[in-house]
Design an enzyme around this catalytic site. Structure first.
Site, PDB file in Angstrom:
ATOM      1  N   ASP A 121      29.439  48.957  44.989  1.00 42.27           N
ATOM      2  CA  ASP A 121      29.518  50.181  44.208  1.00 42.27           C
ATOM      3  C   ASP A 121      29.217  51.396  45.081  1.00 42.27           C
ATOM      4  O   ASP A 121      28.301  51.365  45.905  1.00 42.27           O
ATOM      5  CB  ASP A 121      28.507  50.079  43.052  1.00 42.27           C
ATOM      6  CG  ASP A 121      28.575  51.248  42.094  1.00 42.27           C
ATOM      7  OD1 ASP A 121      29.619  51.400  41.448  1.00 42.27           O
ATOM      8  OD2 ASP A 121      27.585  51.991  41.986  1.00 42.27           O
ATOM      9  N   GLU A 145      33.935  50.377  46.967  1.00 47.50           N
ATOM     10  CA  GLU A 145      34.465  51.458  46.138  1.00 47.50           C
ATOM     11  C   GLU A 145      34.197  52.781  46.843  1.00 47.50           C
ATOM     12  O   GLU A 145      33.045  53.153  47.054  1.00 47.50           O
ATOM     13  CB  GLU A 145      33.786  51.465  44.765  1.00 47.50           C
ATOM     14  CG  GLU A 145      34.211  52.644  43.896  1.00 47.50           C
ATOM     15  CD  GLU A 145      33.212  52.965  42.790  1.00 47.50           C
ATOM     16  OE1 GLU A 145      33.652  53.497  41.752  1.00 47.50           O
ATOM     17  OE2 GLU A 145      32.005  52.709  42.965  1.00 47.50           O
TER      18      GLU A 145
END
Length: 552
Positions: free
Chosen positions: A214, A283
């Site tokens: 993330d 990401e």
């Protein structure tokens, strides 16, 4: 934290260190996939019970969004224990059972690691905030106020307002790029990096096959805490944050994207390389430099294996010119890297609604996705063509939506429960009222109904994934220049002596394409691919039709 446990399970998975290259990864949002215990919240045993369905899609791996212990202020993206399962999702034994069953079915398991920040209820932060001289005092990003008491600089939170929160215990501000309950960890502290790598090792020992990282470009901040410059209005876009969010008014030179991040990623990659056949996808959250950062983080053998940026998650319609523009940029700044493409995920409006796609258009985009160079993430329910659900304000759970309502309604519309059949109020997701309402519009698109209809979109996804897996040129091959010829996206893929010509008519008018001279055969009849002349030449594409042909 629980004791580390090594898990071994029977597996049909072949040893392949490059399995990730061209893989199709199915994202699961665990709160909304399948409730197994009747509390209205999806859980790990629920996922396990649906793994056979996922395997039937032909995907290579699953990515499970966070299920770690958490106060759920941001629904699992605020972790209070990196090495345990939150009780609402089950237990470590449930996770072990999930991994074992996935491996039996030939599915690899990737989990979502949220390393840039923790929950403010994590024991690390509880200790850090107590004083300026405790053992974890520098585990988070603390800074003194300016002389007038205002925050140290102008950095903004993606969730709105300043990225700094005052803490009276230390009489300092702490950094939070997201919610105030998500303090940023200080990656300039070696002990923090060590602790996070230990948590990564914990899950590797349990048998996971990889990680989705993330906000990978948020790990490091500028040590000097310099203020970000303003971003000219003409350069702003809503790729990362909604247009009403002042976050878009800055060029985030110093609050993220720091060069030292590559040093941490090298440590992370070295750890993964100690275990066979592991991989990671990062990401990249940046509206201006996403593809450039993707190229930096995936080049060579010291970064992550692949990254995804937000180019195909944006609100702007994805026309032929945009596809060609994105791939020209990739060829320029990430030619030695590897992208992972997605049209939908748990953070954006589902693409069938975002781009107002008709059924033929949705099918064409699906086929095109499976032919692009890179790996692919598909998001639960995407294979059913689920539109964005309309969530009333009183049902809203997402703090992001509450903050910017009604101009931005948050992320709950793409996070509603998966629909398995249409004969109960809750779509087969649960026997009780779910945490978010099940959209009535979704019921007619449920899995059981589509399984019974050979013409349903679900089967189109299966055919498209199968085509990709059957041809190395489509999954792992190179491509020539991606061109936009009017409304047509055109390119060729090559690998292992195989050449495949690909053309996609992204528009409502017919279009002509020309196959190179030579002998060709049609591919993708199940995807509606046009018939091709055996000796090459002109092919007329109907609106929203593709041409896939293999040189023979």
């Amino acid at each position: 934290m629980n004791a580390q446990t090594s898990i071994s399970s029977p597996s049909v998975l072949a040893s392949d260190p490059d399995w990730w290259r061209g893989a199709v990864i199915y994202q699961i949002y665990p709160r909304s996939y399948q409730d197994s215990n009747g509390d209205g919240i999806g859980d790990l045993p629920g996922i396990t019970s649906r793994l056979a369905y996922i395997a039937s899609l032909g995907v290579d791996a699953i990515w499970i969004s966070p299920f770690f212990t958490s106060p759920m202020k941001d629904y699992g993206y605020d972790v209070s224990d990196y090495c345990d399962v939150d009780p609402m999702f089950g237990t470590l034994a449930d996770f072990d059972a999930l991994v074992a069953r996935a491996h039996e079915l030939g599915l690899r398991v990737m989990i979502d690691l949220v390393l840039s920040h923790s929950s403010d209820q994590h024991p690390w932060f509880a200790e850090s905030r107590q004083s300026r001289d405790n053992p974890k005092a520098d585990w988070y990003v603390w800074a003194d106020p300016q002389p007038d008491g205002t925050p140290p600089n102008n950095w903004l939170s993606i969730f709105g307002g300043s990225a700094w929160q005052w803490d009276p215990r230390r009489e300092q501000y702490f950094l939070h790029n997201f919610l105030t309950t998500q303090p940023d960890l200080n990656f300039h502290c070696d002990a923090v990096q060590d602790a996070l790598l230990d948590a990564t090792r914990f899950w590797l020992e349990r048998g996971v096959d990889g990680f989705r990282l993330d906000t990978i470009n948020f790990y490091m901040h500028d040590k000097q805490l310099r203020s970000n410059p303003a971003l000219p209005k003409e350069q702003r876009n809503a790729t990362i944050a909604p247009s009403v969010n002042p976050y878009n008014h800055q060029e985030h030179l110093y609050s993220k994207n720091q060069p030292e991040n590559l040093e941490f990623l090298a440590r992370f990659r070295a750890l993964l390389d100690q275990y066979p056949n592991k991989s990671a996808v990062g990401e990249v959250g940046d509206a201006q430099r996403g593809l450039e950062i993707l190229g930096q983080y995936t080049a060579g053998e010291t970064g992550v294996h692949m990254c995804y940026a937000f180019e195909f998650l944006a609100k702007d319609p994805l026309n032929a010119g945009r596809v060609a523009e994105v791939f020209a940029k990739v060829d320029d700044v990430a030619a030695d890297g590897w992208a992972c493409w997605a049209f939908s995920n748990h953070d954006v409006i589902r693409h069938v609604s975002r781009w107002a796609l008709s059924d033929p258009a949705l099918r064409l985009y699906t086929t095109m996705m499976m032919c692009l160079r890179g790996s692919v993430c598909i998001y639960q329910g995407e294979e059913l063509g689920l539109p964005e659900a309309d969530i009333a304000f009183e049902d809203l759970q997402d703090p992001y939506g509450v903050e910017f309502w009604p101009e931005f309604k948050g992320r709950d519309g793409c996070r509603t429960p998966m629909v398995w059949h249409s004969d109960n109020t809750y779509g087969g997701f649960s026997e009780t009222r779910p945490w978010l309402p099940v959209s009535l519009e979704h019921a007619a698109l449920a899995v059981r109904e589509q399984e019974a209809d050979p013409a349903a979109l679900l089967h189109h996804y299966r055919h498209a994934i199968a085509l990709r897996r059957a041809h190395a040129a489509l999954s792992r091959g190179q491509h020539d220049k991606v061109q936009a010829l009017g409304n047509v996206v055109q390119f060729s893929r090559t690998a292992e002596g195989e050449e495949i010509f690909c053309a996609f008519n992204i528009g409502g008018d017919t279009a002509d394409v020309t196959l190179p001279a030579g002998a060709w055969e049609q591919l993708g009849a199940e995807q509606g691919s046009a018939a091709v002349p055996a000796a090459g030449g002109q092919v007329t594409l109907q609106p929203w039709q593709c041409c896939l042909a293999r040189r023979v």
